[in-house]
Scaffold this motif. Structure first.
Motif, mmCIF file in Angstrom:
data_model
loop_
_atom_site.group_PDB
_atom_site.id
_atom_site.type_symbol
_atom_site.label_atom_id
_atom_site.label_comp_id
_atom_site.label_asym_id
_atom_site.label_seq_id
_atom_site.Cartn_x
_atom_site.Cartn_y
_atom_site.Cartn_z
ATOM 1 N N UNK A 20 -30.563 8.776 16.682
ATOM 2 C CA UNK A 20 -31.111 9.747 17.628
ATOM 3 C C UNK A 20 -31.266 9.083 18.997
ATOM 4 N N UNK A 21 -30.670 9.688 20.030
ATOM 5 C CA UNK A 21 -30.677 9.115 21.375
ATOM 6 C C UNK A 21 -31.078 10.189 22.373
ATOM 7 N N UNK A 22 -31.877 9.789 23.377
ATOM 8 C CA UNK A 22 -32.240 10.668 24.497
ATOM 9 C C UNK A 22 -31.766 10.000 25.776
ATOM 10 N N UNK A 23 -31.093 10.789 26.640
ATOM 11 C CA UNK A 23 -30.557 10.195 27.856
ATOM 12 C C UNK A 23 -30.632 11.205 28.992
ATOM 13 N N UNK A 24 -31.036 10.709 30.152
ATOM 14 C CA UNK A 24 -31.018 11.501 31.378
ATOM 15 C C UNK A 24 -29.903 10.929 32.247
ATOM 16 N N UNK A 25 -28.734 11.569 32.227
ATOM 17 C CA UNK A 25 -27.565 11.051 32.939
ATOM 18 C C UNK A 25 -27.670 11.190 34.455
ATOM 19 N N UNK A 26 -28.519 12.086 34.935
ATOM 20 C CA UNK A 26 -28.658 12.320 36.380
ATOM 21 C C UNK A 26 -30.135 12.309 36.757
ATOM 22 N N UNK A 27 -30.751 11.124 36.844
ATOM 23 C CA UNK A 27 -32.197 11.064 37.097
ATOM 24 C C UNK A 27 -32.630 11.594 38.463
ATOM 25 N N UNK A 28 -31.706 11.727 39.414
ATOM 26 C CA UNK A 28 -32.074 12.223 40.749
ATOM 27 C C UNK A 28 -32.131 13.738 40.807
ATOM 28 N N UNK A 29 -31.550 14.414 39.821
ATOM 29 C CA UNK A 29 -31.557 15.881 39.801
ATOM 30 C C UNK A 29 -32.882 16.368 39.241
ATOM 31 N N UNK A 30 -33.488 17.314 39.959
ATOM 32 C CA UNK A 30 -34.754 17.895 39.518
ATOM 33 C C UNK A 30 -34.553 19.386 39.332
ATOM 34 N N UNK A 31 -35.092 20.044 38.331
ATOM 35 C CA UNK A 31 -35.849 19.443 37.238
ATOM 36 C C UNK A 31 -34.928 18.628 36.315
ATOM 37 N N UNK A 32 -35.537 17.695 35.636
ATOM 38 C CA UNK A 32 -34.780 16.779 34.779
ATOM 39 C C UNK A 32 -34.211 17.514 33.568
#
Length: 143
Positions: A55-67
């Motif tokens: 199980x993996x969680x990833x935010x590929x675009x941390x600058x985009x809001x909302x996440x």
């Protein structure tokens, strides 16, 4: 009484997968006396439910809001495939509780589009089959 087979090597040669077998036992002695039949025992020959793994969680675009956090996983092989997965989330705090955020049916991924920023989260996933069986939970901490 229900008995589920959980043999890692598979079923016995004379049992077929996805069948129900019913047994009763009667004792017969050498002198010809016998006991009454036992209560019926039901044997269900279904494979153990596959749990989610890796199980993996990833935010590929941390600058985009909302996440948007992409969650993805695999399932155990050689086990019964689940009907769906239930994904839950909580703030990484002992006072918070897990809340369902969605289900995944045909893919081993889910996009959490409702993530408030600047908090650490714990995600939890479990698999469910169409017989109502539920796997254990797999947890993941996401910063």
């Amino acid at each position: 009484m229900d008995i589920f087979t959980h043999r890692s090597g598979g079923l016995l040669d004379y049992l077929k997968e996805n069948f129900f077998y019913f047994y009763r036992i009667k004792v017969v002695t050498q002198n010809g006396s016998f006991s009454p039949f036992s209560e019926e025992i039901k044997l269900v020959t279904i494979r153990q439910l596959a749990s989610p793994i890796n199980f993996v969680a990833r935010n590929d675009s941390p600058k985009i809001k909302p996440a948007v956090v992409k969650l993805f996983w695999n399932t155990e092989e050689n086990k019964q495939k689940p009907d769906h997965f239930i994904i839950e989330r909580k703030v990484d705090n002992v006072n918070d509780i897990f809340r369902p955020i969605g289900k995944a049916y045909f893919e081993s991924q889910f996009f959490d589009r409702s993530v408030p920023m600047s908090k650490n989260y714990i995600y939890r996933i479990k698999s469910v089959d169409n017989l109502g069986r539920v796997s254990g939970n797999f947890e993941l901490i996401r910063d």
